[in-house]
Scaffold this motif. Structure first.
Motif, PDB file in Angstrom:
ATOM      1  N   UNK B   4       0.832  -1.210   0.000  1.00  0.00           N
ATOM      2  CA  UNK B   4       0.000   0.000   0.000  1.00  0.00           C
ATOM      3  C   UNK B   4       0.867   1.260   0.000  1.00  0.00           C
ATOM      4  N   UNK B   7       2.392   1.659  -3.426  1.00  0.00           N
ATOM      5  CA  UNK B   7       1.398   2.170  -4.374  1.00  0.00           C
ATOM      6  C   UNK B   7       1.205   3.671  -4.182  1.00  0.00           C
ATOM      7  N   UNK B  11       1.860   6.365  -7.011  1.00  0.00           N
ATOM      8  CA  UNK B  11       0.790   7.278  -7.454  1.00  0.00           C
ATOM      9  C   UNK B  11       1.110   8.727  -7.122  1.00  0.00           C
ATOM     10  N   UNK B 165      -5.447  -6.365 -13.903  1.00  0.00           N
ATOM     11  CA  UNK B 165      -6.899  -6.507 -14.120  1.00  0.00           C
ATOM     12  C   UNK B 165      -7.374  -7.874 -13.635  1.00  0.00           C
ATOM     13  N   UNK B 167      -5.656  -9.765 -11.556  1.00  0.00           N
ATOM     14  CA  UNK B 167      -5.087  -9.983 -10.227  1.00  0.00           C
ATOM     15  C   UNK B 167      -4.357 -11.330 -10.157  1.00  0.00           C
ATOM     16  N   UNK B 171      -0.458  -9.349  -4.791  1.00  0.00           N
ATOM     17  CA  UNK B 171      -1.643  -8.690  -4.222  1.00  0.00           C
ATOM     18  C   UNK B 171      -2.077  -7.551  -5.152  1.00  0.00           C
ATOM     19  N   UNK B 172      -3.367  -7.207  -5.169  1.00  0.00           N
ATOM     20  CA  UNK B 172      -3.842  -6.151  -6.072  1.00  0.00           C
ATOM     21  C   UNK B 172      -3.094  -4.823  -5.934  1.00  0.00           C
ATOM     22  N   UNK B 173      -2.817  -4.337  -4.701  1.00  0.00           N
ATOM     23  CA  UNK B 173      -2.074  -3.063  -4.631  1.00  0.00           C
ATOM     24  C   UNK B 173      -0.680  -3.169  -5.247  1.00  0.00           C
ATOM     25  N   UNK B 176      -1.074  -3.185  -9.020  1.00  0.00           N
ATOM     26  CA  UNK B 176      -1.406  -1.832  -9.478  1.00  0.00           C
ATOM     27  C   UNK B 176      -0.157  -0.952  -9.439  1.00  0.00           C
ATOM     28  N   UNK B 180       1.452   0.919 -12.738  1.00  0.00           N
ATOM     29  CA  UNK B 180       1.673   2.376 -12.846  1.00  0.00           C
ATOM     30  C   UNK B 180       3.176   2.662 -12.957  1.00  0.00           C
TER      31      UNK B 180
END
Lengths: 387, 219
Positions: B4, B7, B11, B165, B167, B171-173, B176, B180
């Protein structure tokens, strides 16, 4: 209620029918993705199981997890299953207080050493243990003491599982989740044993205690009863995901089981909370829904006895069962969007780039002019010079 | 650093940095070309430079028969992956949301299943393009490390986007963050590699078309 009463006896004493009990077992099996053939085994195991001793420690928490568990399901059979565990220590629910409460904890630990289930809600402050104490005992020491005799630890709620809100930036108390605390401090001896050589010698390392994370802010009541039922039936902790959560409940994302998913796939979104899309029940992704990155059973088990869940009532998922959900850049901002003001950065960069570009271009022009002026033409005679 | 936190960094500060490098780099390179200027053409014009230039920007998008016959694979595969990237970049709902955050405009998205299929086709085509570059003797001879770098920088966002998309693997975070980050890598390298053709292509076509148009011939 006698402590040595089996769960089956306790349920019959509370007027729960055999049919109701089996229905609960079937629902539990289904939730845990177990085959129907397991239903009678679960029923048999639960029927005979001695009510397990449960010690519930509340550290840096808001009591929301307890509220969720006690209120939402109190009239249901799941609630009664929860009632029929031997909850020997719980600040909020127990009648005893002060020294008597601590004596109850000590007695439960002694009587059930190696067999009790330790439920923890709340995070553990390690920055300064004085931030959270119970009966003068720091959370660190109480966890080290109590976990030593536990069969398993269930971290209920996102604070215990991942640190939760106390762990959020800037984490003033140095809050740690149960798993992180045990990883870092599990081999320590509690300070409460400092003057007691015998207790120090008897203390065991808790580094290898099995931990089940039941995350959520708060977690779904049926998930905790499901985890307990699994432990009672099989005598071991359920299969866990990479974050230590039971796969049966945290194996799928909210997004994958969301009834609004077809709208996402079709590209139909609510842009505000009161626009046409919101009224038609379209996808809430643009309003910051964290469903795609959140793993929990909300979309299937739902809340308030299966009535609804946040997305169904028109609000995006906050991602409360995921680590650091509080620091995700805003509840109403999708996780694929920038956290800062990129437009302003881009405008400044265009300005800087234009100035640099014009300056470099002018330098290049000057260089070209200089080269043109100093350029000497080569004639046919010059070519002959070498020969 | 947790997934997290990573990410959030990707971002936040990393995206700001990538944006600064990308924008300054692209603007500088374009202005360098424009400011340098061209030698004045003293000959009398026999046609419109502007009309010829504008026409050529579009007409060069249609491959002439000879090129198509000689390099069928290059033309067809080139079209497929360029269109694929275009569709996935500009018509996938989360991307539109990102672009809305930056530019303040919305447009309708395409169904995710369609974008998913387009992404798969794009990845396969990009892999085929790489294979062709490696297996074709002349292509291999002409290729430099910068060509392979440009391919990798293009392929990674498509691959990480597909994984994020669906997964898959992490982990998704984290997925992602990787997706990015791969785009940020592309943005930082963009002005310094042949990826710049996304902007200079229009200028080059206009220039060729304008020269021909001024002489009164079709380019």
């Amino acid at each position: 209620m006698p402590k040595d009463q089996s769960i089956g006896e306790a349920l019959r004493a509370r007027g729960i029918s055999r049919r109701g009990f089996l229905k609960f077992c079937a629902a539990t099996a289904s939730l845990m993705a177990l085959p129907p053939s397991m239903v009678p085994i679960i029923a048999q195991a639960l029927e005979r199981a001695r009510r397990p001793s449960v010690i519930w420690l509340s550290f840096q928490e808001c009591t929301g997890c307890t509220e969720s568990l006690t209120r939402s399901h109190s009239p249901t059979v799941e609630g009664l299953i929860f009632d029929t565990i031997s909850l020997d220590y719980h600040h909020t629910l127990q009648a005893a207080s002060g020294a008597a409460a601590e004596a109850a904890r000590a007695a439960a630990m002694q009587e059930n050493w190696g067999n009790y289930i330790l439920v923890v809600d709340g995070s553990i402050p390690v920055g300064d243990p004085g931030y959270s104490t119970i009966a003068g005992i720091s959370n660190m020491d109480m966890l080290l003491e109590t976990a030593a005799g536990a069969a398993a630890i269930v971290s209920v709620g996102s604070c215990a599982a991942f640190g939760g809100i106390p762990h959020a930036n800037p984490n003033p108390t140095g809050a740690l989740s149960v798993a992180a605390f045990i990883r870092e401090y599990g081999n320590r001896t509690p300070n409460t044993f400092a003057a007691d050589a015998a207790a120090q010698a008897a203390h065991t390392d808790i580094s290898s205690k099995p931990i089940i994370n039941v995350s959520g802010c708060p977690p779904i009541p049926v998930v905790i009863t499901g985890v307990l039922a699994h432990f009672l039936t099989f005598g071991k902790i359920p299969d866990l995901d990479s974050l230590g959560r039971p796969l049966a409940f945290y194996g799928q994302s909210i997004h994958d089981r969301c009834y609004r998913r077809p709208f996402y796939d079709k590209g139909l979104f609510a842009n505000t909370f009161d626009d046409e899309g919101a009224k038609k029940g379209w996808c809430l992704y643009k309003l910051g829904c964290k469903g795609p990155t959140t793993y929990n059973a909300c979309a299937t088990t739902k809340w308030n006895d299966g009535t609804s869940f946040p997305i169904q009532s028109g609000h995006p998922c906050l991602g409360c069962s995921e680590p650091d959900f509080w620091d995700g850049g805003g509840f109403y901002k999708a996780i694929s969007t920038p956290t800062g003001d990129i437009s302003r950065t881009a405008v400044y960069a265009i300005g800087a780039g234009a100035a640099a570009g014009v300056a470099l271009g002018a330098l290049n022009r000057a260089k070209r002019t200089r080269l043109q002026q100093t350029h000497s033409k080569v004639g046919i005679d010059d070519l002959d010079k070498g020969g | 650093m947790s997934a997290a936190e990573l990410l959030m960094w990707i971002r936040g500060p990393a995206l700001q940095f990538a944006t600064v490098v990308f924008v300054i780099g692209v603007v500088v390179r374009i202005l360098e070309i424009l400011v340098l200027g061209r030698k004045q053409d003293l000959a009398a014009a026999r046609g419109s430079a502007l009309a010829g230039g504008l026409r050529t920007i579009f007409s060069r998008s249609v491959p002439d028969r000879g090129t198509l016959q000689r390099s069928t694979f290059n033309v067809v595969a080139g079209y497929i992956f360029h269109f694929g990237i275009f569709l996935a970049l500009f018509f996938f709902a989360p991307h539109i949301l990102f672009l809305h955050d930056v530019f303040g405009v919305y447009w309708p998205s395409l169904p995710t299943q369609f974008i998913d299929a387009v992404t798969v086709v794009t990845m396969i085509t990009l892999l085929a393009v790489l294979l062709h570059r490696i297996s074709h003797k002349v292509m291999r001879y002409l290729s430099r490390s910068s060509d392979y770098l440009a391919w990798l920088l293009t392929f990674l966002p498509v691959l990480t986007g597909y994984l994020a998309f669906h997964r898959i693997g992490l982990t998704p975070p984290m997925l992602m963050a990787l997706h990015i980050a791969s785009v940020e890598l592309l943005m930082v390298a963009f002005p310094f590699t042949k990826l710049m053709h996304a902007f200079t292509l229009v200028m080059a076509r206009y220039y060729n078309g304008a020269m021909a148009g001024r002489k009164g011939v079709n380019a």
